[in-house]
Design a protein around this motif. Structure first.
Motif, mmCIF file in Angstrom:
data_model
loop_
_atom_site.group_PDB
_atom_site.id
_atom_site.type_symbol
_atom_site.label_atom_id
_atom_site.label_comp_id
_atom_site.label_asym_id
_atom_site.label_seq_id
_atom_site.Cartn_x
_atom_site.Cartn_y
_atom_site.Cartn_z
ATOM 1 N N PHE A 1 48.339 50.131 40.810
ATOM 2 C CA PHE A 1 49.699 50.957 40.652
ATOM 3 C C PHE A 1 49.914 51.218 39.105
ATOM 4 C CE2 PHE A 1 49.775 48.775 44.658
ATOM 5 C CZ PHE A 1 50.270 49.500 45.490
ATOM 6 N N GLY A 2 48.615 51.191 38.340
ATOM 7 C CA GLY A 2 49.033 51.298 36.793
ATOM 8 C C GLY A 2 49.826 50.271 36.244
ATOM 9 N N LEU A 3 49.711 48.987 36.757
ATOM 10 C CA LEU A 3 50.200 47.813 36.061
ATOM 11 C C LEU A 3 49.245 46.784 35.702
ATOM 12 C CD1 LEU A 3 52.824 47.551 39.259
ATOM 13 C CD2 LEU A 3 53.272 48.714 37.037
ATOM 14 N N LYS A 4 49.615 46.055 34.994
ATOM 15 C CA LYS A 4 49.037 44.763 34.601
ATOM 16 C C LYS A 4 49.466 43.528 34.879
ATOM 17 C CE LYS A 4 47.154 47.357 30.411
ATOM 18 N NZ LYS A 4 47.001 47.108 28.964
ATOM 19 N N ALA A 5 48.815 42.681 35.437
ATOM 20 C CA ALA A 5 49.080 41.291 35.625
ATOM 21 C C ALA A 5 48.053 40.345 35.540
ATOM 22 C CB ALA A 5 49.728 41.112 37.398
ATOM 23 N N ASP A 6 47.797 39.649 34.743
ATOM 24 C CA ASP A 6 47.075 38.648 34.334
ATOM 25 C C ASP A 6 47.361 37.084 34.718
ATOM 26 O OD1 ASP A 6 45.487 40.812 32.950
ATOM 27 O OD2 ASP A 6 47.054 40.464 31.173
ATOM 28 N N GLY A 7 46.430 36.395 34.764
ATOM 29 C CA GLY A 7 46.456 34.921 35.064
ATOM 30 C C GLY A 7 47.017 34.640 36.394
ATOM 31 N N ILE A 8 46.940 35.559 37.296
ATOM 32 C CA ILE A 8 47.622 35.484 38.734
ATOM 33 C C ILE A 8 47.207 34.373 39.441
ATOM 34 C CG2 ILE A 8 47.850 36.587 40.860
ATOM 35 C CD1 ILE A 8 47.113 39.102 39.455
ATOM 36 N N GLY A 9 48.357 33.456 39.806
ATOM 37 C CA GLY A 9 48.141 32.078 40.439
ATOM 38 C C GLY A 9 49.244 31.701 41.375
ATOM 39 N N TYR A 10 49.320 30.666 41.913
ATOM 40 C CA TYR A 10 50.505 30.437 42.909
ATOM 41 C C TYR A 10 50.670 28.845 42.884
ATOM 42 C CZ TYR A 10 46.798 28.913 46.248
ATOM 43 O OH TYR A 10 45.766 28.225 46.968
ATOM 44 N N ASP A 11 51.812 28.309 43.070
ATOM 45 C CA ASP A 11 52.198 27.003 43.115
ATOM 46 C C ASP A 11 52.616 26.736 44.538
ATOM 47 O OD1 ASP A 11 53.603 24.664 43.059
ATOM 48 O OD2 ASP A 11 54.601 24.894 41.254
ATOM 49 N N LEU A 12 51.945 26.231 45.394
ATOM 50 C CA LEU A 12 52.065 25.977 46.933
ATOM 51 C C LEU A 12 53.186 25.036 47.063
ATOM 52 C CD1 LEU A 12 51.216 26.505 49.619
ATOM 53 C CD2 LEU A 12 49.790 24.511 49.520
ATOM 54 N N ASP A 13 53.435 24.275 46.269
ATOM 55 C CA ASP A 13 54.691 23.474 46.405
ATOM 56 C C ASP A 13 56.185 24.147 46.215
ATOM 57 O OD1 ASP A 13 53.218 21.186 47.084
ATOM 58 O OD2 ASP A 13 53.529 20.402 44.952
ATOM 59 N N ALA A 14 55.969 25.077 45.169
ATOM 60 C CA ALA A 14 57.007 26.059 44.850
ATOM 61 C C ALA A 14 57.189 26.988 46.152
ATOM 62 C CB ALA A 14 56.904 26.931 43.775
#
Length: 464
Positions: free
Chosen positions: A69-82
């Protein structure tokens, strides 16, 4: 002396609390009894918190597609507890909302465990002792719980039901989901998107077995593209449990093999909560854990009704709510009360891609003796779907060739759980193919595919 009411509702899920509200609106003195959570399983441990979790996984999935989509997202992750914390907060907010609705509608709430010792009598065990209530009419809306098969029982550690999966003690790395109905597939979709290596085992010859066969086949291909392993006509015979893993004995094609997983989710159906109410002693017929009723939810015992999951399929919150309204109006003496028709109720599964349907599948329509016309339209032919980056999907419609009646509609793809209501309204209003063809659908929308599918059934499709 027992407190007296016009109506007592047992169970405050989407069937019970809606019945209580409608009864109160109609001037009936109403009480509702709930043993655990206002809003029931759906709001607290089902429909709502799972959708909150699935929304998180959907956003996570889109973040990985940022470059498209022409966007930048670095270091993608998740916090399952959150993720879980947000899901529980959403459920809590709505739980409190139901309590507010009870006050607003002047419904008496009694928290405790109910039994029906005699016709028109309800005994409730509360924290403060036992309360005795009486009413001319009683609605049983006690819902259902997860079915557990011998040897596959949940332990909350390595083997989970939906409740454990909503508050997971750990993030699965290698997950087995037993059962590919809506609950199983939604959890498979959620955990697979977050990175779990996911296997789904289905005893029937296809996943999502209540859906149209073409939709099931399309869904299987999409899930496999996402990395899931799908085993059909297969059965988990046994689970060997160890501290850090579960060994599943899976039988398929006449062969039995052992596979190791760190987590198992059992989603093999539900069992009605009929025990301990005293129903059989009153003469209520219970078959396969569900109360037998007529089309108006009457049990055969005067003044005693059963609605929602306890009264049988389809096991859907919106079916329960509509039954609750119907029974409240019946009790209040309203004219022209119409029974809820199962084939008029839409089913929605919030996996990725979403699945939604209403009415008869192609095979069912043929089985019922209809001469049919069938239309299809793919998402790839729709401008909005392409703009959204969601070109994988399909809309399918089934018509009676003689009358033009819309017999069924089946969809898979982005936002189809919202789109399906258009066909639901169409069926309710008894629209024909001509009505749908002459309806102007806005552009650019996904809903245009609904129009094109109708056109296709009559060899008039424009954009494909």
């Amino acid at each position: 002396m027992a407190d007296s009411y016009d109506l007592i509702v047992i169970g405050a899920g989407p069937g019970g609390y809606v019945a209580a509200i409608r009864a109160s609106q109609l001037g009936l003195k109403t009480a509702i009894i709930e043993r655990e959570h206002m809003g029931g399983i759906c709001l607290n441990w089902g429909c709502i918190p799972t959708k909150a979790m699935l929304r998180s996984s959907e956003v996570f999935h889109l973040m990985h597609r940022a470059k498209e989509f022409g966007l930048k997202a670095d270091g993608i992750g998740y916090d399952l507890d959150a993720v879980i914390k947000r899901s529980r907060a959403v459920a809590k907010q709505l739980n409190q909302g139901v309590g507010h609705l009870m006050k607003k509608n002047k419904v008496t709430v009694v928290m405790g465990e109910a039994t029906i010792p005699a016709k028109g009598k309800v005994s409730v065990k509360t924290d403060k002792g036992t309360e005795e209530l009486s009413a001319k009419n009683i609605i049983v809306a006690t819902g259902a719980r997860a079915r557990e098969l011998p040897g596959l029982e949940a332990d909350g550690d390595r083997v989970w039901t939906y409740k454990h999966a909503l508050q997971p003690p750990h993030m699965p790395k290698n997950l087995l989901v037993i059962g590919s109905g809506a609950i199983g597939i939604e959890f498979a979709s959620f955990y697979n998107t977050l990175g779990a290596e996911t296997t789904v085992v289905e005893v029937m010859d296809r996943i999502l077995p209540v859906e149209d066969e073409e939709i099931s086949g399309f869904a299987k291909k999409q899930f496999e593209k996402q990395g899931m392993t799908i085993l059909q006509k297969a059965m988990v015979k046994k689970l060997d449990r160890a501290k850090t893993k579960v060994t599943a004995h899976i039988e398929a094609g006449g062969k039995a093999e052992k596979h190791d997983f760190d987590t198992v989710i059992s989603a093999v159906g539900i069992v009605g909560n009929t025990e301990g109410l005293g129903l059989e002693d009153l003469g209520v017929k219970v078959e396969k854990s569900h109360v037998v009723t007529d089309e108006y939810c009457r049990t055969g015992v005067e003044g005693l009704y059963a609605i929602g999951d306890i009264a049988g399929a389809p096991w859907l919150a919106h079916k329960a709510s509509h039954e609750g309204v119907m029974v409240a109006e019946l009790i209040a003496g309203k004219n022209n009360v119409h029974p809820v028709k199962p084939e008029a109720i839409a089913g929605c599964t919030y996996c990725h891609p979403q699945v939604a349907s209403v009415g008869y599948s192609e095979a069912k329509a043929k089985e019922l003796g209809y001469d049919i016309k069938v239309g299809h339209f793919p998402f790839i032919g729709n401008g909005k779907a392409i703009a959204l980056g969601e070109p994988e999907g399909m809309v399918k419609t089934v018509f009676d060739a003689k009358t033009g009646e819309l017999l069924g509609a089946h969809m898979i793809g982005a936002e189809v759980t919202e789109l399906i209501q258009g066909y639901v309204v169409g069926r309710q209003l008894e629209t024909t193919e001509q009505d749908l063809m002459e309806t102007v659908f806005p552009h650019p929308t996904l809903s245009e595919m609904m129009h094109e599918s109708v056109l296709d059934a009559y060899d008039r499709v424009i954009h494909y």
